[in-house]
Design an enzyme around this catalytic site. Structure first.
Site, PDB file in Angstrom:
ATOM      1  N   GLY A  29       0.820  -1.210   0.000  1.00  0.00           N
ATOM      2  CA  GLY A  29       0.000   0.000   0.000  1.00  0.00           C
ATOM      3  C   GLY A  29       0.849   1.253   0.000  1.00  0.00           C
ATOM      4  O   GLY A  29       2.033   1.223  -0.330  1.00  0.00           O
ATOM      5  N   ALA A  30       0.238   2.399   0.355  1.00  0.00           N
ATOM      6  CA  ALA A  30       0.903   3.706   0.266  1.00  0.00           C
ATOM      7  C   ALA A  30       1.466   3.878  -1.144  1.00  0.00           C
ATOM      8  O   ALA A  30       2.640   4.164  -1.343  1.00  0.00           O
ATOM      9  CB  ALA A  30       1.996   3.848   1.330  1.00  0.00           C
ATOM     10  N   GLU A  33       3.866   6.496  -7.895  1.00  0.00           N
ATOM     11  CA  GLU A  33       4.006   6.275  -9.337  1.00  0.00           C
ATOM     12  C   GLU A  33       4.818   5.017  -9.648  1.00  0.00           C
ATOM     13  O   GLU A  33       4.632   4.406 -10.705  1.00  0.00           O
ATOM     14  CB  GLU A  33       4.657   7.492  -9.999  1.00  0.00           C
ATOM     15  CG  GLU A  33       3.760   8.723 -10.041  1.00  0.00           C
ATOM     16  CD  GLU A  33       2.481   8.474 -10.825  1.00  0.00           C
ATOM     17  OE1 GLU A  33       2.545   7.815 -11.884  1.00  0.00           O
ATOM     18  OE2 GLU A  33       1.417   8.943 -10.378  1.00  0.00           O
ATOM     19  N   HIS A  35       4.594   2.152  -8.073  1.00  0.00           N
ATOM     20  CA  HIS A  35       3.622   1.058  -8.070  1.00  0.00           C
ATOM     21  C   HIS A  35       2.759   1.095  -9.332  1.00  0.00           C
ATOM     22  O   HIS A  35       2.428   0.044  -9.904  1.00  0.00           O
ATOM     23  CB  HIS A  35       2.706   1.157  -6.847  1.00  0.00           C
ATOM     24  CG  HIS A  35       3.410   0.983  -5.534  1.00  0.00           C
ATOM     25  ND1 HIS A  35       3.636   2.035  -4.684  1.00  0.00           N
ATOM     26  CD2 HIS A  35       3.934  -0.119  -4.938  1.00  0.00           C
ATOM     27  CE1 HIS A  35       4.255   1.596  -3.604  1.00  0.00           C
ATOM     28  NE2 HIS A  35       4.459   0.294  -3.731  1.00  0.00           N
ATOM     29  N   GLN A  59       7.078  -9.445   8.049  1.00  0.00           N
ATOM     30  CA  GLN A  59       8.315  -8.986   7.426  1.00  0.00           C
ATOM     31  C   GLN A  59       8.881  -7.750   8.109  1.00  0.00           C
ATOM     32  O   GLN A  59       9.937  -7.253   7.711  1.00  0.00           O
ATOM     33  CB  GLN A  59       8.106  -8.716   5.939  1.00  0.00           C
ATOM     34  CG  GLN A  59       7.242  -7.509   5.606  1.00  0.00           C
ATOM     35  CD  GLN A  59       6.905  -7.447   4.132  1.00  0.00           C
ATOM     36  OE1 GLN A  59       6.173  -8.279   3.606  1.00  0.00           O
ATOM     37  NE2 GLN A  59       7.451  -6.454   3.440  1.00  0.00           N
ATOM     38  N   VAL A 173      11.422   3.531 -10.683  1.00  0.00           N
ATOM     39  CA  VAL A 173      10.916   4.851 -11.075  1.00  0.00           C
ATOM     40  C   VAL A 173      11.530   5.881 -10.132  1.00  0.00           C
ATOM     41  O   VAL A 173      11.550   5.686  -8.912  1.00  0.00           O
ATOM     42  CB  VAL A 173       9.378   4.902 -11.022  1.00  0.00           C
ATOM     43  CG1 VAL A 173       8.861   6.292 -11.397  1.00  0.00           C
ATOM     44  CG2 VAL A 173       8.789   3.839 -11.948  1.00  0.00           C
ATOM     45  N   LEU A 181      11.700   6.354  -6.058  1.00  0.00           N
ATOM     46  CA  LEU A 181      10.418   6.495  -5.373  1.00  0.00           C
ATOM     47  C   LEU A 181      10.267   5.407  -4.323  1.00  0.00           C
ATOM     48  O   LEU A 181      10.585   4.242  -4.552  1.00  0.00           O
ATOM     49  CB  LEU A 181       9.272   6.402  -6.372  1.00  0.00           C
ATOM     50  CG  LEU A 181       9.118   7.557  -7.362  1.00  0.00           C
ATOM     51  CD1 LEU A 181       7.888   7.340  -8.234  1.00  0.00           C
ATOM     52  CD2 LEU A 181       9.016   8.883  -6.635  1.00  0.00           C
ATOM     53  N   ARG A 184       8.487   5.354   1.821  1.00  0.00           N
ATOM     54  CA  ARG A 184       9.141   5.938   3.003  1.00  0.00           C
ATOM     55  C   ARG A 184       9.675   7.347   2.759  1.00  0.00           C
ATOM     56  O   ARG A 184      10.065   8.022   3.710  1.00  0.00           O
ATOM     57  CB  ARG A 184      10.268   5.018   3.478  1.00  0.00           C
ATOM     58  CG  ARG A 184       9.769   3.687   4.028  1.00  0.00           C
ATOM     59  CD  ARG A 184      10.915   2.798   4.484  1.00  0.00           C
ATOM     60  NE  ARG A 184      10.424   1.638   5.200  1.00  0.00           N
ATOM     61  CZ  ARG A 184      10.014   0.511   4.637  1.00  0.00           C
ATOM     62  NH1 ARG A 184      10.049   0.407   3.315  1.00  0.00           N
ATOM     63  NH2 ARG A 184       9.584  -0.505   5.358  1.00  0.00           N
TER      64      ARG A 184
END
Length: 278
Positions: A29-30, A33, A35, A59, A173, A181, A184
């Site tokens: 999630g979060a 671009e 992703h 994890q 990216v 990107l 965090r």
């Protein structure tokens, strides 16, 4: 959006019955671009796109990191308009009896680099990836090149266990200044954000000096990092693409330069493929 394992299995079974191929993009999630580049590629390699959003507790080796990880499900779903399915299970759905006793072990490479700084991290990653691959049964699964060690270990798991899925690597990216990107990055204050640029600068320096050999490339990368006091270097290594083990000083050929560092409380990683000569 589907929140149950049973619901996800039924959905993909129906798609398969109609002759559709399936691509899975696993995420925490979060979304950014980076992703979304996976989603674009998934549309090119399969008929049906499934994006999983699950902050996997097994994890995270530090409880504070798990609590800190951003949860932005509503915004994430909006960014995924056009995707066929979002699989967003709860922790109880994925681990109804708590963390599983049965685990996938990442082995020797899983204990190096990121694994040395985050013991058990990759066991948790591979275990949840194996669960997701079983639930969704995709033809293709996308993983980012930015997490090079994770990509290597997932590919090895798929090969070792003869899992019927093709792993598609998605290029990193970057921001306009070169910073990779990452979810965090939002935790960096303005000074840390400016300093974070030195990670990609170090990799660029390594690539530029790679023709002079391992030592020269390593010195060039270290030089780029030394001028930034906010960057606390964890590791900077050259690893072999086929083994992910550190290459020796006389090595010539393709390698992956990997780097990890902390800026304040935020840990960032990056990597770049180089060709070492000299």
């Amino acid at each position: 959006m589907i929140e149950t394992i049973r619901g996800m299995r039924e959905a993909v079974a129906a798609e398969r019955a109609n002759g559709k191929s399936i691509a899975l993009t696993p995420t925490l999630g979060a979304l950014h671009e980076g992703h979304l580049a996976h989603v674009v590629r998934a549309a090119e390699v399969a008929d049906i796109r499934v994006v999983s959003i699950f902050v996997n507790p097994t994890q995270f080796t530090v409880a504070a990191d798990l609590e800190r990880y951003p949860r932005t499900l509503e915004a994430d779903v909006q960014k995924l308009a056009g995707v066929d399915y979002v699989f967003a299970p709860s922790v109880d759905e994925m681990y109804p009896d708590g963390p599983t006793e049965t685990k996938i072990t990442a082995g020797k490479v899983g204990a190096l680099y990121e694994g040395a700084s985050r013991p058990g991290h990759f066991d948790g990653v591979l275990t949840v990836v194996a669960k997701l691959l079983d639930i969704v049964a995709p033809d293709v699964a996308t993983f980012g090149q930015k997490d090079a060690q994770q990509l290597f270990l997932v590919r090895r798991m798929v090969a070792d266990l003869n899992l019927p899925v093709r792993i598609e690597a998605i290029e990193t990216v970057r921001e306009d200044d070169g910073l990779a990107l990452s979810s965090r990055n939002r935790f960096l204050d303005p000074r840390e954000r400016r300093a974070a640029r030195t990670l990609s600068a170090a990799l660029e320096a390594a690539a530029s000096s790679a023709s002079s050999g391992v030592d020269a490339a390593l010195a060039a990368a270290q030089g780029a990092l030394m001028g930034e006091s906010l960057v606390a270097l964890d590791y900077l290594k050259f690893v072999h693409p086929k083994t992910f083990l550190t290459v020796d000083d006389g090595y010539r050929g393709p390698a992956i330069a990997i780097v990890a560092a902390k800026l304040g409380d935020t840990r960032l990683i990056d990597n770049e493929t180089v060709y070492l000569a000299g």
